[in-house]
Design an enzyme around this catalytic site. Structure first.
Site, PDB file in Angstrom:
ATOM      1  N   ARG A   6       3.044 -16.347  -5.124  1.00 55.90           N
ATOM      2  CA  ARG A   6       3.580 -15.262  -5.943  1.00 55.90           C
ATOM      3  C   ARG A   6       3.832 -14.011  -5.103  1.00 55.90           C
ATOM      4  O   ARG A   6       4.964 -13.683  -4.781  1.00 55.90           O
ATOM      5  CB  ARG A   6       2.618 -14.958  -7.115  1.00 55.90           C
ATOM      6  N   TYR A 134      -4.182  -6.708 -14.135  1.00 56.46           N
ATOM      7  CA  TYR A 134      -3.901  -5.915 -12.935  1.00 56.46           C
ATOM      8  C   TYR A 134      -3.750  -4.439 -13.319  1.00 56.46           C
ATOM      9  O   TYR A 134      -3.036  -4.120 -14.280  1.00 56.46           O
ATOM     10  CB  TYR A 134      -2.574  -6.338 -12.310  1.00 56.46           C
ATOM     11  N   GLU A 136      -1.873  -1.841 -11.743  1.00 56.12           N
ATOM     12  CA  GLU A 136      -0.908  -1.536 -10.688  1.00 56.12           C
ATOM     13  C   GLU A 136      -1.039  -0.077 -10.229  1.00 56.12           C
ATOM     14  O   GLU A 136      -1.189   0.827 -11.040  1.00 56.12           O
ATOM     15  CB  GLU A 136       0.523  -1.792 -11.191  1.00 56.12           C
ATOM     16  N   THR A 169      -1.805  -1.228  -4.251  1.00 54.88           N
ATOM     17  CA  THR A 169      -0.406  -1.655  -4.349  1.00 54.88           C
ATOM     18  C   THR A 169       0.438  -1.231  -3.154  1.00 54.88           C
ATOM     19  O   THR A 169       1.290  -1.993  -2.679  1.00 54.88           O
ATOM     20  CB  THR A 169       0.211  -1.105  -5.652  1.00 54.88           C
ATOM     21  N   HIS A 197      -7.458  -6.422  -4.359  1.00 52.14           N
ATOM     22  CA  HIS A 197      -6.170  -6.949  -3.883  1.00 52.14           C
ATOM     23  C   HIS A 197      -5.631  -5.984  -2.833  1.00 52.14           C
ATOM     24  O   HIS A 197      -5.119  -4.916  -3.160  1.00 52.14           O
ATOM     25  CB  HIS A 197      -5.225  -7.047  -5.096  1.00 52.14           C
ATOM     26  N   HIS A 199      -3.284  -4.632   0.373  1.00 50.71           N
ATOM     27  CA  HIS A 199      -2.027  -4.710   1.111  1.00 50.71           C
ATOM     28  C   HIS A 199      -2.232  -4.116   2.504  1.00 50.71           C
ATOM     29  O   HIS A 199      -3.209  -3.413   2.752  1.00 50.71           O
ATOM     30  CB  HIS A 199      -0.895  -3.993   0.358  1.00 50.71           C
TER      31      HIS A 199
END
Length: 497
Positions: A6, A134, A136, A169, A197, A199
């Site tokens: 994804r 989530y 965001e 994000t 999560h 990045h």
């Protein structure tokens, strides 16, 4: 949770086919043994729907359906209808984790957003879906609108959701912030499962993963090879290695030996080449280049760390080039089952350093060629020495060669044309021998070999058979240029006769 299928597919220029997605899903769950995979975004395309159907059909047969997750949206019934068609049972609902996103993108109040989420979550659960949420832009939310984040989370924990997913994000967090922000939320909501999560925009994704682990996060999102939007996500292999080596109390099921395999598969499917120095899975990360390192490994494993290649199904290699020492070369010879006397080893080492200085790529497969070349070299005191030469090859013109050669302290210069550059070189050489009234041997066979796995800059061995009177002799030359290796073989022959 691996989100290569994804978030990884959001890498610029990457698009996986349905069969590729199914293959990766199978490998990730059955061999790599990640806990969950996020396989798609709802409503993207018909092809995406078909891919998810293939995955869920397979997963249902294997008892893995609860491990298949799909990104969905606050869009009334649209995502729910898509989920029902796909056969997936776990939805990761994308909502706004910062007041900035909520105000400027959705143009809604917190109360409006929370109300829509509540309706959607309750409807999803009633339909038999498991819901994760989530937040965001959560990282910016914690920096600039923390009150909003807590107002939202206070509401969210009253709903029937399974996990709270906290994405950095835009990849803006530092390790200290990752620790502090996750710690605040884990402490404030101790009964909730929290995922982090990361990045990689500042190249801090793995460091931020470590911060979140110290803070007590319950789940991590990763991608194979660090694929993902912009600079990508936290890479699976590095994250696994960090957990194994720095967080021994955290138990994970991932099979370390499968990481290199899945990395290569995703590289092939995505078309995104893995940098040679990519930790754990890069081609050169278990290769020692400096001779001092090979020497240290030989004596007491002085340059061995916990990142031992065997645990990842790989081997320590010793590079061959201008930094190579005898120990490097000995290690490579051992792998080939070859041993050399010390004097010969010195000669081979010298030749490899010469090639390295010319930026030639030298591989283990080249070693037998180099040994043969070095050990049948002519004596240091040469009667024939090639001082210089120029080879030309032009369109619609015959190749030509100009050479300068010293024979028994006398210098000769000549030029000639031929059917190829080597033929032109030989014709110029024959002119010189004619001037000296000397017979020139007849070339009776010419063979070229490239070591196994050789590429365009691989070493090339030329073996030439010469007829000298009634006898035959062979000489060999070695270079990355085929013509140059033939010239080397020729000069050896001249010294031998």
């Amino acid at each position: 949770m691996d989100t290569t299928l994804r978030d990884g597919e959001q890498t610029s220029g990457v698009s996986f086919s349905a069969s590729e997605k199914l293959t990766m899903a199978q490998l990730l769950l059955e061999e790599v043994k990640v806990d969950r995979i996020e396989v798609a975004s709802a409503r993207v395309s018909e092809g995406e729907l078909n891919a998810v159907k293939k995955i869920t059909t397979w997963a249902k047969e294997r008892g893995f359906l609860d491990k298949i997750e799909v990104l969905t949206f606050v869009d009334g019934d649209a995502s729910l209808d898509w989920m029902e068609q796909s056969g997936a049972k776990v939805m990761n609902l994308l909502t706004k984790g910062s007041l900035n996103h909520l105000t400027h993108q959705l143009k809604k109040t917190p109360e409006q957003h929370f109300s829509e989420i509540e309706i959607l979550v309750n409807k999803a659960v009633a339909k038999g879906f498991s819901v994760n949420v989530y937040l965001e832009d959560w990282s910016n939310g914690m920096r600039h609108s923390k009150d909003y984040v807590y107002q939202y989370l206070d509401k969210l924990i009253t709903l029937p959701i399974k996990r709270i997913l906290l994405p950095d994000t835009l990849g803006i967090l530092t390790p200290m912030e990752s620790y502090s922000f996750v710690k605040d939320i884990v402490n404030r909501y101790p009964d909730k499962h929290i995922d982090f999560h990361a990045h990689n925009d500042y190249d801090l994704s793995v460091a931020n993963v470590m911060g979140s682990l110290r803070a007590g996060t319950h789940g991590l999102h990763v991608t194979v090879n660090g694929l993902g939007e912009r600079a990508g996500n936290a890479p699976l292999a590095s994250t696994v290695a960090v957990i194994r080596d720095f967080f021994p109390d955290i138990q994970i099921k991932v099979d370390d030996k499968s990481l290199y395999k899945i990395s290569g598969l995703v590289e092939g499917f995505s078309g995104m080449r893995i940098p040679a120095n990519q930790p754990i899975v890069g081609d050169s990360v278990f290769t020692q280049t400096a001779g001092i390192h090979a020497d240290g490994d030989k004596k007491k494993n002085l340059y061995v760390s916990d990142l031992e290649p065997g645990r990842f199904g790989r081997k320590t290699l010793y590079a061959l080039g201008k930094s190579s020492g005898k120990a490097n070369i000995e290690k490579n010879l051992q792998m080939l089952g070859i041993s050399l006397p010390d004097e010969d080893l010195k000669k081979v080492t010298k030749r490899i350093i010469e090639l390295g200085d010319k930026k030639e790529a030298v591989t283990r497969e080249d070693l037998p060629f180099i040994i043969a070349d070095v050990l049948d070299r002519d004596p240091e005191e040469k009667k024939v020495e090639l001082i210089n030469y120029v080879l030309t090859h032009s369109r619609k013109l015959r190749p030509s060669a100009t050479l300068q050669i010293k024979i028994e302290n006398e210098i000769y210069e000549e030029n000639a044309q031929g059917d190829g550059q080597y033929d032109a070189f030989m014709n110029a050489l024959k002119k010189i021998f004619k001037q000296k009234k000397m017979d020139f041997p007849e070339l009776s066979d010419y063979a070229v070999r490239i070591p196994p796995g050789g590429n365009t800059n691989a070493l090339c061995e030329t073996i030439i058979t010469w007829k000298v009177g009634k006898k035959e002799m062979k000489t060999r030359g070695l270079d990355s240029d085929q013509t140059v290796s033939a010239i080397e073989a020729t000069v050896k022959m001249l010294n031998l006769i």
